[in-house]
Design an enzyme around this catalytic site. Structure first.
Site, PDB file in Angstrom:
ATOM      1  N   LYS A  13       0.840  -1.201   0.000  1.00  0.00           N
ATOM      2  CA  LYS A  13       0.000   0.000   0.000  1.00  0.00           C
ATOM      3  C   LYS A  13       0.871   1.246   0.000  1.00  0.00           C
ATOM      4  CE  LYS A  13      -4.027  -1.506   2.708  1.00  0.00           C
ATOM      5  NZ  LYS A  13      -4.821  -1.175   3.908  1.00  0.00           N
ATOM      6  N   ASP A  66      -8.693   1.208   4.848  1.00  0.00           N
ATOM      7  CA  ASP A  66      -9.179  -0.162   4.908  1.00  0.00           C
ATOM      8  C   ASP A  66      -9.677  -0.523   3.503  1.00  0.00           C
ATOM      9  OD1 ASP A  66      -9.451  -2.527   6.404  1.00  0.00           O
ATOM     10  OD2 ASP A  66     -11.615  -2.276   6.389  1.00  0.00           O
ATOM     11  N   PHE A 142       0.477  -7.219  -4.261  1.00  0.00           N
ATOM     12  CA  PHE A 142       0.334  -7.945  -2.989  1.00  0.00           C
ATOM     13  C   PHE A 142      -1.087  -8.488  -2.906  1.00  0.00           C
ATOM     14  CE2 PHE A 142      -0.947  -3.592  -2.306  1.00  0.00           C
ATOM     15  CZ  PHE A 142      -2.070  -3.692  -1.504  1.00  0.00           C
ATOM     16  N   GLY A 143      -1.359  -9.225  -1.843  1.00  0.00           N
ATOM     17  CA  GLY A 143      -2.721  -9.701  -1.575  1.00  0.00           C
ATOM     18  C   GLY A 143      -3.343 -10.420  -2.768  1.00  0.00           C
ATOM     19  N   TYR A 144      -4.529  -9.961  -3.137  1.00  0.00           N
ATOM     20  CA  TYR A 144      -5.313 -10.615  -4.190  1.00  0.00           C
ATOM     21  C   TYR A 144      -4.915 -10.185  -5.601  1.00  0.00           C
ATOM     22  CZ  TYR A 144      -8.341 -11.921  -0.278  1.00  0.00           C
ATOM     23  OH  TYR A 144      -8.828 -12.440   0.894  1.00  0.00           O
ATOM     24  N   ASP A 145      -3.876  -9.391  -5.733  1.00  0.00           N
ATOM     25  CA  ASP A 145      -3.504  -8.849  -7.052  1.00  0.00           C
ATOM     26  C   ASP A 145      -3.376  -9.896  -8.163  1.00  0.00           C
ATOM     27  OD1 ASP A 145      -3.647  -6.205  -6.410  1.00  0.00           O
ATOM     28  OD2 ASP A 145      -1.515  -5.949  -6.013  1.00  0.00           O
ATOM     29  N   HIS A 170      -8.581   1.129  -7.127  1.00  0.00           N
ATOM     30  CA  HIS A 170      -9.422   1.670  -6.059  1.00  0.00           C
ATOM     31  C   HIS A 170      -8.603   2.628  -5.188  1.00  0.00           C
ATOM     32  CE1 HIS A 170      -7.237  -1.929  -5.162  1.00  0.00           C
ATOM     33  NE2 HIS A 170      -7.502  -1.911  -3.868  1.00  0.00           N
ATOM     34  N   ARG A 171      -7.357   2.231  -4.889  1.00  0.00           N
ATOM     35  CA  ARG A 171      -6.502   3.036  -4.004  1.00  0.00           C
ATOM     36  C   ARG A 171      -6.154   4.369  -4.657  1.00  0.00           C
ATOM     37  NH1 ARG A 171      -3.730  -0.731  -2.902  1.00  0.00           N
ATOM     38  NH2 ARG A 171      -4.986  -1.079  -1.050  1.00  0.00           N
TER      39      ARG A 171
HETATM   40  P1  ITT Z   1      -3.268  -2.270   7.012  1.00  0.00           P
HETATM   41  O1  ITT Z   1      -2.179  -2.395   8.040  1.00  0.00           O
HETATM   42  O2  ITT Z   1      -3.204  -0.980   6.237  1.00  0.00           O
HETATM   43  O3  ITT Z   1      -4.668  -2.540   7.550  1.00  0.00           O
HETATM   44  P2  ITT Z   1      -3.724  -4.741   5.531  1.00  0.00           P
HETATM   45  O4  ITT Z   1      -2.845  -5.548   4.626  1.00  0.00           O
HETATM   46  O5  ITT Z   1      -4.261  -5.361   6.790  1.00  0.00           O
HETATM   47  O6  ITT Z   1      -2.947  -3.395   5.893  1.00  0.00           O
HETATM   48  P3  ITT Z   1      -6.486  -4.220   4.606  1.00  0.00           P
HETATM   49  O7  ITT Z   1      -7.063  -4.715   5.879  1.00  0.00           O
HETATM   50  O8  ITT Z   1      -6.924  -2.876   4.103  1.00  0.00           O
HETATM   51  O9  ITT Z   1      -4.886  -4.185   4.619  1.00  0.00           O
HETATM   52  O10 ITT Z   1      -6.733  -5.239   3.412  1.00  0.00           O
HETATM   53  C1  ITT Z   1      -7.523  -6.395   3.537  1.00  0.00           C
HETATM   54  C2  ITT Z   1      -6.983  -7.470   2.627  1.00  0.00           C
HETATM   55  O11 ITT Z   1      -7.209  -7.093   1.271  1.00  0.00           O
HETATM   56  C3  ITT Z   1      -5.493  -7.759   2.778  1.00  0.00           C
HETATM   57  O12 ITT Z   1      -5.296  -9.157   2.733  1.00  0.00           O
HETATM   58  C4  ITT Z   1      -4.861  -7.103   1.562  1.00  0.00           C
HETATM   59  O13 ITT Z   1      -3.746  -7.847   1.131  1.00  0.00           O
HETATM   60  C5  ITT Z   1      -5.991  -7.155   0.540  1.00  0.00           C
HETATM   61  N1  ITT Z   1      -5.899  -5.987  -0.330  1.00  0.00           N
HETATM   62  C6  ITT Z   1      -6.151  -4.692  -0.015  1.00  0.00           C
HETATM   63  N2  ITT Z   1      -5.869  -3.883  -1.061  1.00  0.00           N
HETATM   64  C7  ITT Z   1      -5.440  -4.701  -2.065  1.00  0.00           C
HETATM   65  C8  ITT Z   1      -4.961  -4.476  -3.357  1.00  0.00           C
HETATM   66  O14 ITT Z   1      -4.845  -3.259  -3.870  1.00  0.00           O
HETATM   67  N3  ITT Z   1      -4.586  -5.534  -4.077  1.00  0.00           N
HETATM   68  C9  ITT Z   1      -4.662  -6.787  -3.600  1.00  0.00           C
HETATM   69  N4  ITT Z   1      -5.083  -7.082  -2.370  1.00  0.00           N
HETATM   70  C10 ITT Z   1      -5.468  -6.050  -1.596  1.00  0.00           C
END
Ligand code: ITT
Length: 186
Positions: A13, A66, A142-145, A170-171
């Site tokens: 992020k 969030d 990262f995450g669901y990318d 979205h970000r």
């Molecule tokens: P914070 O410390 O900022 O809360 P986080 O990783 O816990 O960081 P969130 O709760 O906002 O972030 O995100 C919830 C989930 O959604 C988390 O597993 C992220 O990896 C995923 N996510 C959020 N934004 C994403 C993005 O742009 N692309 C892919 N996955 C995303």
């Protein structure tokens, strides 16, 4: 350049926000202070509660975010549970849930909350519509990318550079709104 403190544990992020806000004249500094992600019905509620928590211990201006992935065929799941689901069933689990499902529509949502001492917080949202791919693709992000193909693209976010992802994400949309609001306030 103005400095913006970003309260987050997520370096992905931070990289995206840094790139987006650099072009808008702001520099981002990560503060991994942590805040409880309460069980809530909406991302806005989680962000609002995060603001209250951080305000009590950090007495400067800051922002936090969030975000979540909402899948149509799963009635919006994982949504507010995106983090938990990512660390439990993960991307393979999501693909299994969608096995044989034709409707692959999904939307990423982001809520940014900005706080200055003594002032009402500013809350903005951004969303990115798209589809869940049939398999994981790409090593970026990262995450669901690796699962998400934004509308108007062929690649997943996982196959995109930060600059490319920021053209859709979205970000990036939420951050543009946030800067517009902050420029109006000052
Ligand atoms: P914070 O410390 O900022 O809360 P986080 O990783 O816990 O960081 P969130 O709760 O906002 O972030 O995100 C919830 C989930 O959604 C988390 O597993 C992220 O990896 C995923 N996510 C959020 N934004 C994403 C993005 O742009 N692309 C892919 N996955 C995303």
């Amino acid at each position: 350049m103005k400095t913006l403190y970003f309260i987050t544990s997520n370096k992905g992020k931070v990289r995206e926000a840094t790139e987006k806000l650099r072009t808008l004249g702001f520099s981002v500094v990560q503060k991994d202070l942590g805040y409880p992600e309460v069980q809530a019905d909406s991302l806005e509620e989680v962000a609002q509660q995060g603001i209250e928590h951080v305000r009590a211990k950090f007495h400067q201006a800051f922002m936090l975010e969030d975000a979540g992935l909402f899948i149509d065929a799963l009635q919006g799941f994982p949504g507010v549970y995106s983090k938990y689901v990512f660390f439990t069933i993960g991307l393979p689990g999501i693909l299994r849930l969608l096995q044989g499902v034709e409707n692959r529509k999904a939307v990423f949502r982001s809520v940014y909350a900005y706080s200055e001492p003594g002032k009402k917080p500013v809350i903005v949202t951004g969303e990115c519509k798209g589809m869940i791919s049939n398999e994981q693709r790409g090593e970026h992000g990262f995450g669901y990318d690796p699962l998400f193909i934004p509308k108007g693209a062929e690649k997943t976010f996982g196959e995109m550079t930060i600059e490319e992802k920021n053209q859709f994400s979205h970000r990036a949309k939420a951050l543009e709104k946030l800067i517009t609001e902050l420029n109006t306030l000052s």
